[in-house]
Structure formats: structure tokens, C-alpha cells
Write a protein that holds these residues in place. Structure first.
Motif, PDB file in Angstrom:
ATOM      1  N   TRP A 184       1.434   9.060  -0.898  1.00  0.00           N
ATOM      2  CA  TRP A 184       0.846  10.203  -1.591  1.00  0.00           C
ATOM      3  C   TRP A 184      -0.530  10.620  -1.089  1.00  0.00           C
ATOM      4  CZ3 TRP A 184      -3.766   9.038  -3.983  1.00  0.00           C
ATOM      5  CH2 TRP A 184      -4.015   7.692  -4.243  1.00  0.00           C
ATOM      6  N   THR A 185      -1.134   9.861  -0.178  1.00  0.00           N
ATOM      7  CA  THR A 185      -2.495  10.209   0.237  1.00  0.00           C
ATOM      8  C   THR A 185      -2.464  11.285   1.320  1.00  0.00           C
ATOM      9  OG1 THR A 185      -2.811   8.657   2.074  1.00  0.00           O
ATOM     10  CG2 THR A 185      -3.119   7.783  -0.173  1.00  0.00           C
ATOM     11  N   ALA A 186      -3.645  11.778   1.680  1.00  0.00           N
ATOM     12  CA  ALA A 186      -3.759  12.781   2.748  1.00  0.00           C
ATOM     13  C   ALA A 186      -3.901  12.107   4.110  1.00  0.00           C
ATOM     14  CB  ALA A 186      -4.948  13.695   2.474  1.00  0.00           C
ATOM     15  N   GLY A 187      -3.685  10.797   4.177  1.00  0.00           N
ATOM     16  CA  GLY A 187      -3.796  10.046   5.427  1.00  0.00           C
ATOM     17  C   GLY A 187      -4.516   8.727   5.239  1.00  0.00           C
ATOM     18  N   CYS A 188      -4.939   8.460   4.029  1.00  0.00           N
ATOM     19  CA  CYS A 188      -5.658   7.223   3.720  1.00  0.00           C
ATOM     20  C   CYS A 188      -4.687   6.092   3.397  1.00  0.00           C
ATOM     21  CB  CYS A 188      -6.603   7.458   2.547  1.00  0.00           C
ATOM     22  SG  CYS A 188      -7.917   8.646   2.898  1.00  0.00           S
ATOM     23  N   PRO A 240       3.866   9.516   6.922  1.00  0.00           N
ATOM     24  CA  PRO A 240       3.280   8.344   7.564  1.00  0.00           C
ATOM     25  C   PRO A 240       3.807   7.986   8.959  1.00  0.00           C
ATOM     26  CG  PRO A 240       4.854   7.649   5.936  1.00  0.00           C
ATOM     27  CD  PRO A 240       4.767   9.147   5.832  1.00  0.00           C
ATOM     28  N   VAL A 241       4.926   8.537   9.386  1.00  0.00           N
ATOM     29  CA  VAL A 241       5.503   8.125  10.663  1.00  0.00           C
ATOM     30  C   VAL A 241       4.728   8.751  11.817  1.00  0.00           C
ATOM     31  CG1 VAL A 241       7.579   8.105  12.096  1.00  0.00           C
ATOM     32  CG2 VAL A 241       7.775   7.820   9.617  1.00  0.00           C
ATOM     33  N   GLY A 242       4.293   7.894  12.739  1.00  0.00           N
ATOM     34  CA  GLY A 242       3.548   8.352  13.907  1.00  0.00           C
ATOM     35  C   GLY A 242       2.052   8.340  13.663  1.00  0.00           C
ATOM     36  N   PRO A 243       1.291   8.417  14.771  1.00  0.00           N
ATOM     37  CA  PRO A 243      -0.175   8.393  14.648  1.00  0.00           C
ATOM     38  C   PRO A 243      -0.722   9.724  14.158  1.00  0.00           C
ATOM     39  CG  PRO A 243       0.460   8.672  16.934  1.00  0.00           C
ATOM     40  CD  PRO A 243       1.738   8.467  16.160  1.00  0.00           C
ATOM     41  N   LYS A 244      -1.893   9.689  13.546  1.00  0.00           N
ATOM     42  CA  LYS A 244      -2.569  10.911  13.126  1.00  0.00           C
ATOM     43  C   LYS A 244      -2.928  11.700  14.376  1.00  0.00           C
ATOM     44  CE  LYS A 244      -5.926  12.624   9.893  1.00  0.00           C
ATOM     45  NZ  LYS A 244      -4.850  13.279   9.175  1.00  0.00           N
ATOM     46  N   GLU A 245      -2.610  13.001  14.382  1.00  0.00           N
ATOM     47  CA  GLU A 245      -2.885  13.844  15.544  1.00  0.00           C
ATOM     48  C   GLU A 245      -3.915  14.917  15.253  1.00  0.00           C
ATOM     49  OE1 GLU A 245       1.029  15.186  16.566  1.00  0.00           O
ATOM     50  OE2 GLU A 245       1.458  13.353  17.676  1.00  0.00           O
ATOM     51  N   ASN A 246      -3.948  15.381  14.010  1.00  0.00           N
ATOM     52  CA  ASN A 246      -4.918  16.417  13.665  1.00  0.00           C
ATOM     53  C   ASN A 246      -5.160  16.456  12.161  1.00  0.00           C
ATOM     54  OD1 ASN A 246      -2.102  17.859  14.263  1.00  0.00           O
ATOM     55  ND2 ASN A 246      -3.067  18.903  12.540  1.00  0.00           N
ATOM     56  N   GLU A 247      -6.268  17.072  11.815  1.00  0.00           N
ATOM     57  CA  GLU A 247      -6.632  17.233  10.414  1.00  0.00           C
ATOM     58  C   GLU A 247      -5.507  17.952   9.673  1.00  0.00           C
ATOM     59  OE1 GLU A 247     -10.245  19.239   7.809  1.00  0.00           O
ATOM     60  OE2 GLU A 247     -10.334  19.257   9.985  1.00  0.00           O
ATOM     61  N   GLY A 248      -5.171  17.444   8.505  1.00  0.00           N
ATOM     62  CA  GLY A 248      -4.163  18.095   7.673  1.00  0.00           C
ATOM     63  C   GLY A 248      -2.732  17.700   7.951  1.00  0.00           C
ATOM     64  N   MET A 292      -1.370  14.894   7.329  1.00  0.00           N
ATOM     65  CA  MET A 292      -0.969  13.943   6.286  1.00  0.00           C
ATOM     66  C   MET A 292      -0.507  12.599   6.849  1.00  0.00           C
ATOM     67  SD  MET A 292      -1.784  15.865   3.871  1.00  0.00           S
ATOM     68  CE  MET A 292      -1.168  15.502   2.268  1.00  0.00           C
ATOM     69  N   LYS A 293      -0.942  12.271   8.054  1.00  0.00           N
ATOM     70  CA  LYS A 293      -0.580  10.996   8.674  1.00  0.00           C
ATOM     71  C   LYS A 293      -1.739  10.010   8.570  1.00  0.00           C
ATOM     72  CE  LYS A 293       2.604  12.948  12.058  1.00  0.00           C
ATOM     73  NZ  LYS A 293       3.818  12.322  11.600  1.00  0.00           N
ATOM     74  N   THR A 294      -1.395   8.743   8.466  1.00  0.00           N
ATOM     75  CA  THR A 294      -2.376   7.675   8.510  1.00  0.00           C
ATOM     76  C   THR A 294      -2.559   7.313   9.981  1.00  0.00           C
ATOM     77  OG1 THR A 294      -1.665   6.887   6.333  1.00  0.00           O
ATOM     78  CG2 THR A 294      -2.876   5.324   7.720  1.00  0.00           C
ATOM     79  N   PRO A 295      -3.804   7.215  10.469  1.00  0.00           N
ATOM     80  CA  PRO A 295      -4.020   6.924  11.893  1.00  0.00           C
ATOM     81  C   PRO A 295      -3.443   5.578  12.313  1.00  0.00           C
ATOM     82  CG  PRO A 295      -6.109   7.329  10.757  1.00  0.00           C
ATOM     83  CD  PRO A 295      -5.048   7.307   9.725  1.00  0.00           C
ATOM     84  N   GLU A 296      -3.345   5.389  13.608  1.00  0.00           N
ATOM     85  CA  GLU A 296      -2.963   4.106  14.198  1.00  0.00           C
ATOM     86  C   GLU A 296      -4.022   3.768  15.238  1.00  0.00           C
ATOM     87  OE1 GLU A 296       1.016   4.740  15.700  1.00  0.00           O
ATOM     88  OE2 GLU A 296       1.812   5.059  13.683  1.00  0.00           O
ATOM     89  N   GLY A 297      -4.326   2.485  15.359  1.00  0.00           N
ATOM     90  CA  GLY A 297      -5.321   2.047  16.334  1.00  0.00           C
ATOM     91  C   GLY A 297      -6.240   0.996  15.745  1.00  0.00           C
ATOM     92  N   VAL A 319       0.822  -1.218   0.000  1.00  0.00           N
ATOM     93  CA  VAL A 319       0.000   0.000   0.000  1.00  0.00           C
ATOM     94  C   VAL A 319       0.852   1.262   0.000  1.00  0.00           C
ATOM     95  CG1 VAL A 319      -1.894  -1.140   1.234  1.00  0.00           C
ATOM     96  CG2 VAL A 319      -0.141   0.085   2.544  1.00  0.00           C
ATOM     97  N   ALA A 320       0.208   2.364  -0.318  1.00  0.00           N
ATOM     98  CA  ALA A 320       0.767   3.703  -0.103  1.00  0.00           C
ATOM     99  C   ALA A 320      -0.044   4.338   1.017  1.00  0.00           C
ATOM    100  CB  ALA A 320       0.674   4.544  -1.379  1.00  0.00           C
ATOM    101  N   LEU A 321       0.600   5.215   1.778  1.00  0.00           N
ATOM    102  CA  LEU A 321      -0.026   5.853   2.937  1.00  0.00           C
ATOM    103  C   LEU A 321      -0.040   7.363   2.766  1.00  0.00           C
ATOM    104  CD1 LEU A 321       1.858   3.737   5.639  1.00  0.00           C
ATOM    105  CD2 LEU A 321      -0.476   3.363   4.814  1.00  0.00           C
ATOM    106  N   GLY A 322      -0.335   8.066   3.870  1.00  0.00           N
ATOM    107  CA  GLY A 322      -0.289   9.519   3.874  1.00  0.00           C
ATOM    108  C   GLY A 322       1.121  10.029   3.612  1.00  0.00           C
ATOM    109  N   HIS A 323       1.227  11.255   3.111  1.00  0.00           N
ATOM    110  CA  HIS A 323       2.530  11.868   2.781  1.00  0.00           C
ATOM    111  C   HIS A 323       3.520  11.797   3.941  1.00  0.00           C
ATOM    112  CE1 HIS A 323       1.915  13.737  -1.125  1.00  0.00           C
ATOM    113  NE2 HIS A 323       0.715  14.127  -0.740  1.00  0.00           N
TER     114      HIS A 323
END
Length: 174
Positions: free
Chosen positions: A145-149, A68-76, A78-83, A62-66
Motif C-alpha cells: 500500500w505504500t508509495a514505494g516505502c 513492488p515488482v522490479g526496481p524503482k525507476e522514477n518518481e511516482g 509506486m515501486k520500492t527501490p532495490e540496491g 512488511v508491506a511495500l509499494g503498490h
């Protein structure tokens, strides 16, 4: 001379077909009627694995958010969440080739974001390539390349869409 040019043209065509086949082939397709009950995404390895009754059926790259390191913390960010989340809906009319919606943000994600005075974000999906760009195929994975997807090829998301019922558990690991 004409023979060399013809041979070169044939070679280029064969190479182009081989590249297209590689980029768009769904290796080891799952049998009709298959359903899964769990998805595990390993962000560092850029892998999404699907399971049924504890047995791994298949793994996709897969490809992830621009970022990708670390959990998503806020909108924008560019991280993919963890959990641990659920596939809670699907969108066949997405801007991307099919989209399975992930139940992010959880109550905990929202609480942490609220403490920092930011939005946790929303609309995290597993999806294919942007509509009209499916020709990219497997080469979309060359960079995140995604925004977090979480992104798959169009052929792969078609298969995942088919085997994934709403309510399927998804664990996204670092």
C-alpha cells in the motif's frame, strides 16, 4: 436464551481481544541495548531482517509499494527501490508512525533516471502505519500500500527505530 446471548457476547469479546493482541503484539522483542549494523529486505518474500555482526537477530513481515515488482525507476512508479543504501536520517514527526530515511536515490539511480528524462524519486522510508490508523496493526500487510516505502506495524517500527543507528547499511533485494 439470555444465557446463549451472554455466551455469544463473551465469545465475540474474547475473539476481538485475540485479534487485537495478534495485530499489535511485538513477538520476541529485542533486549534493551541491542543495536544492529545491517538490514536486508527481500521484496518477493515481504521480509525485513536485521543483523548484528553477520547474525540475523529478527525478521519482520512488511508491506511495500503498490507496484513492488522490479526496481524503482522514477518518481511516482509506486515501486520500492532495490540496491544497497544507508539509513541516513530519522523523522519522529512523520505522517506515518516514525520513519527511518533510506539514502535513495544513489548517484547511479539519479543517472539512470536522468538518461530517461525523469526524476528518480525521493523520500523512501521504513515507517509505521499512517498516524491515526495504528489500530490496523498487522493487517496492513494484507496488501502492498505504500508509495514505494517499506512499512511495519507501529510496534515493530518502534523497535527498529530503537536498535538502528544512523549509517546502518540496508540492502533491498528483488
Amino acid at each position: 436464551m439470555i444465557c446463549k446471548i451472554t455466551l455469544a457476547c463473551v465469545g465475540i469479546c474474547v475473539l476481538a481481544l485475540a485479534v487485537y493482541f495478534y495485530a499489535h503484539h511485538n513477538w520476541n522483542p529485542l533486549p534493551s541495548g541491542t543495536t544492529i549494523d545491517r538490514i536486508v529486505v527481500e521484496k518477493t518474500a515481504r521480509k525485513l531482517s536485521i543483523f548484528r555482526d553477520g547474525r540475523r537477530l529478527k525478521t519482520y513481515r512488511v508491506a511495500l509499494g503498490h507496484s513492488p515488482v522490479g526496481p524503482k525507476e522514477n518518481e511516482g512508479d509506486m515501486k520500492t527501490p532495490e540496491g544497497i543504501y544507508k539509513i541516513d536520517s530519522r523523522n519522529a514527526q512523520s505522517s506515518f508512525h516514525l520513519a527511518l530515511h533510506i539514502s535513495y536515490p544513489s548517484d547511479d539511480n539519479n543517472a539512470r533516471a536522468t538518461e530517461r528524462g525523469v526524476s528518480a524519486g525521493f523520500d523512501i522510508m521504513i515507517h509505521g502505519i499512517p498516524n491515526g490508523r495504528g489500530w490496523i496493526g498487522a493487517f496492513h500487510r494484507w496488501k502492498d500500500w505504500t508509495a514505494g516505502c517499506i512499512a511495519l506495524t507501529d510496534e515493530e517500527i518502534e523497535e527498529l527505530w530503537r536498535v538502528t543507528p544512523d549509517g546502518t547499511s540496508i540492502e533491498i533485494r528483488p
